[in-house]
Design a protein around this motif. Sequence first.
Motif, PDB file in Angstrom:
ATOM      1  N   SER A   1      15.224  -7.060 -15.099  1.00  0.00           N
ATOM      2  CA  SER A   1      14.018  -7.041 -14.261  1.00  0.00           C
ATOM      3  C   SER A   1      13.737  -8.422 -13.669  1.00  0.00           C
ATOM      4  N   ILE A   2      14.551  -9.401 -14.000  1.00  0.00           N
ATOM      5  CA  ILE A   2      14.374 -10.745 -13.426  1.00  0.00           C
ATOM      6  C   ILE A   2      14.867 -10.795 -11.974  1.00  0.00           C
ATOM      7  N   TYR A   3      15.676  -9.824 -11.572  1.00  0.00           N
ATOM      8  CA  TYR A   3      16.303  -9.890 -10.246  1.00  0.00           C
ATOM      9  C   TYR A   3      15.418  -9.277  -9.157  1.00  0.00           C
ATOM     10  N   GLY A   4      15.289 -10.011  -8.052  1.00  0.00           N
ATOM     11  CA  GLY A   4      14.479  -9.548  -6.921  1.00  0.00           C
ATOM     12  C   GLY A   4      14.844  -8.148  -6.449  1.00  0.00           C
ATOM     13  N   PRO A   5      16.135  -7.865  -6.220  1.00  0.00           N
ATOM     14  CA  PRO A   5      16.485  -6.528  -5.720  1.00  0.00           C
ATOM     15  C   PRO A   5      16.089  -5.402  -6.678  1.00  0.00           C
ATOM     16  N   VAL A   6      16.127  -5.677  -7.976  1.00  0.00           N
ATOM     17  CA  VAL A   6      15.714  -4.661  -8.961  1.00  0.00           C
ATOM     18  C   VAL A   6      14.221  -4.385  -8.788  1.00  0.00           C
ATOM     19  N   ARG A   7      13.430  -5.441  -8.692  1.00  0.00           N
ATOM     20  CA  ARG A   7      11.982  -5.283  -8.579  1.00  0.00           C
ATOM     21  C   ARG A   7      11.603  -4.619  -7.253  1.00  0.00           C
ATOM     22  N   GLU A   8      12.293  -5.028  -6.180  1.00  0.00           N
ATOM     23  CA  GLU A   8      11.973  -4.445  -4.864  1.00  0.00           C
ATOM     24  C   GLU A   8      12.276  -2.952  -4.823  1.00  0.00           C
ATOM     25  N   LYS A   9      13.324  -2.596  -5.504  1.00  0.00           N
ATOM     26  CA  LYS A   9      13.727  -1.182  -5.524  1.00  0.00           C
ATOM     27  C   LYS A   9      12.584  -0.292  -6.040  1.00  0.00           C
ATOM     28  N   LEU A  10      11.774  -0.819  -6.969  1.00  0.00           N
ATOM     29  CA  LEU A  10      10.763   0.017  -7.620  1.00  0.00           C
ATOM     30  C   LEU A  10       9.352  -0.156  -7.051  1.00  0.00           C
ATOM     31  N   LEU A  11       9.170  -1.213  -6.284  1.00  0.00           N
ATOM     32  CA  LEU A  11       7.815  -1.557  -5.832  1.00  0.00           C
ATOM     33  C   LEU A  11       7.172  -0.465  -4.970  1.00  0.00           C
ATOM     34  N   ASP A  12       7.920   0.049  -3.977  1.00  0.00           N
ATOM     35  CA  ASP A  12       7.336   1.058  -3.086  1.00  0.00           C
ATOM     36  C   ASP A  12       6.953   2.316  -3.855  1.00  0.00           C
ATOM     37  N   LEU A  13       7.847   2.717  -4.754  1.00  0.00           N
ATOM     38  CA  LEU A  13       7.584   3.914  -5.569  1.00  0.00           C
ATOM     39  C   LEU A  13       6.279   3.737  -6.354  1.00  0.00           C
ATOM     40  N   GLN A  14       6.109   2.553  -6.947  1.00  0.00           N
ATOM     41  CA  GLN A  14       4.905   2.290  -7.745  1.00  0.00           C
ATOM     42  C   GLN A  14       3.656   2.320  -6.860  1.00  0.00           C
ATOM     43  N   ARG A  15       3.747   1.681  -5.698  1.00  0.00           N
ATOM     44  CA  ARG A  15       2.569   1.644  -4.813  1.00  0.00           C
ATOM     45  C   ARG A  15       2.256   3.011  -4.235  1.00  0.00           C
ATOM     46  N   GLU A  16       3.290   3.783  -3.928  1.00  0.00           N
ATOM     47  CA  GLU A  16       3.058   5.144  -3.393  1.00  0.00           C
ATOM     48  C   GLU A  16       2.324   6.008  -4.411  1.00  0.00           C
ATOM     49  N   LEU A  17       2.728   5.897  -5.672  1.00  0.00           N
ATOM     50  CA  LEU A  17       2.077   6.708  -6.713  1.00  0.00           C
ATOM     51  C   LEU A  17       0.595   6.337  -6.818  1.00  0.00           C
ATOM     52  N   ALA A  18       0.309   5.044  -6.729  1.00  0.00           N
ATOM     53  CA  ALA A  18      -1.076   4.581  -6.869  1.00  0.00           C
ATOM     54  C   ALA A  18      -1.916   4.957  -5.655  1.00  0.00           C
ATOM     55  N   ALA A  19      -1.259   5.065  -4.499  1.00  0.00           N
ATOM     56  CA  ALA A  19      -2.000   5.373  -3.274  1.00  0.00           C
ATOM     57  C   ALA A  19      -2.390   6.839  -3.230  1.00  0.00           C
ATOM     58  N   SER A  20      -1.643   7.674  -3.969  1.00  0.00           N
ATOM     59  CA  SER A  20      -1.826   9.110  -3.799  1.00  0.00           C
ATOM     60  C   SER A  20      -2.816   9.724  -4.786  1.00  0.00           C
ATOM     61  N   ALA A  21      -3.258   8.972  -5.783  1.00  0.00           N
ATOM     62  CA  ALA A  21      -4.094   9.591  -6.826  1.00  0.00           C
ATOM     63  C   ALA A  21      -4.856   8.525  -7.612  1.00  0.00           C
ATOM     64  N   ASP A  22      -5.747   8.987  -8.500  1.00  0.00           N
ATOM     65  CA  ASP A  22      -6.361   8.079  -9.476  1.00  0.00           C
ATOM     66  C   ASP A  22      -5.291   7.812 -10.530  1.00  0.00           C
ATOM     67  N   VAL A  23      -4.919   6.557 -10.704  1.00  0.00           N
ATOM     68  CA  VAL A  23      -3.851   6.278 -11.672  1.00  0.00           C
ATOM     69  C   VAL A  23      -4.255   5.167 -12.632  1.00  0.00           C
ATOM     70  N   ILE A  24      -3.657   5.240 -13.807  1.00  0.00           N
ATOM     71  CA  ILE A  24      -3.663   4.111 -14.728  1.00  0.00           C
ATOM     72  C   ILE A  24      -2.192   3.747 -14.884  1.00  0.00           C
ATOM     73  N   MET A  25      -1.866   2.531 -14.462  1.00  0.00           N
ATOM     74  CA  MET A  25      -0.459   2.125 -14.404  1.00  0.00           C
ATOM     75  C   MET A  25      -0.259   0.944 -15.335  1.00  0.00           C
ATOM     76  N   ASP A  26       0.788   1.007 -16.169  1.00  0.00           N
ATOM     77  CA  ASP A  26       1.027  -0.137 -17.042  1.00  0.00           C
ATOM     78  C   ASP A  26       2.373  -0.789 -16.772  1.00  0.00           C
ATOM     79  N   GLY A  27       2.450  -2.080 -17.105  1.00  0.00           N
ATOM     80  CA  GLY A  27       3.680  -2.836 -16.861  1.00  0.00           C
ATOM     81  C   GLY A  27       3.491  -4.305 -17.178  1.00  0.00           C
ATOM     82  N   ARG A  28       4.094  -5.145 -16.357  1.00  0.00           N
ATOM     83  CA  ARG A  28       4.007  -6.589 -16.565  1.00  0.00           C
ATOM     84  C   ARG A  28       3.351  -7.313 -15.378  1.00  0.00           C
ATOM     85  N   ASP A  29       3.463  -6.686 -14.191  1.00  0.00           N
ATOM     86  CA  ASP A  29       3.015  -7.364 -12.959  1.00  0.00           C
ATOM     87  C   ASP A  29       2.119  -6.460 -12.130  1.00  0.00           C
TER      88      ASP A  29
END
Length: 224
Positions: free
Chosen positions: A101-129
């Motif tokens: 998870s230290i690599y930029g391309p790894v993090r970028e790959k997941l960022l849109d998915l995470q933001r899309e999920l949060a945009a579509s509903a009431d969410v509680i999201m856990d992680g590091r960042d």
Amino acid sequence: MGFNIAIDGPAGAGKSTIAKAVAAKLGFIYVDTGAMYRALAVHFIRNGITAGEADKIAEALSGVSVSIVYEDGQQQVLLDGENVTGLLRTEDVGNMASATSIYGPVREKLLDLQRELAASADVIMDGRDIGTHVLPDAQLKIYLTATVKARALRRFKELSEKDSAADYEAIEKDIINRDHQDMNRAIAPLRQAEDAVYLDTSEMDIDQVIAEILRLYESRRAGA
Ligand code: DC
């Protein structure tokens, strides 16, 4: 945007247990972002890639997809359409997830998915960042932590129920390594967002932590 609750914190702080329970109480969707990093880790391991091989990791990302579906309210992680949820909770996969998870391309790959999920509903999201990077506008941010000792002891108790050979020293060492890795990487390291509420759960039980987060939620809602 729905109501977004961001929970960040180190390994073993109880984020997923707490977030799941709070989501159930509030009728929110629980999004476990660590599971997404773990799914990619499974992909790297399957392809015989080690954590130091940045080029191979970037290459392996281009052909793979991670997606999320919910079955009976439980998050399922699909890797190229295969449900890998049952493979994610091992120490090896967790360590590989942290190391890659230290690599930029790894993090970028997941960022849109995470933001899309949060945009579509009431969410509680856990992680590091989540509070610092993924959802900077979340209405409630919690930094959930506990001492290394408290976290190692909880994990030891959990593992001892399944495995009588569980080794406390090894678990503690693993937690220290993971903290170091997650807090000191260059991109989106684990740290408390300026507007996050700091919650040290070393001396609290699960119900107390859940009650405190629900209280914070109610006061944010009332103030909003
Ligand atoms: O929360 P977890 O133990 O399932 O996460 C596994 C690893 O994934 C964690 O050590 C670091 C990485 N991760 C991350 O970098 N950012 C996130 N938002 C979630 C997890």
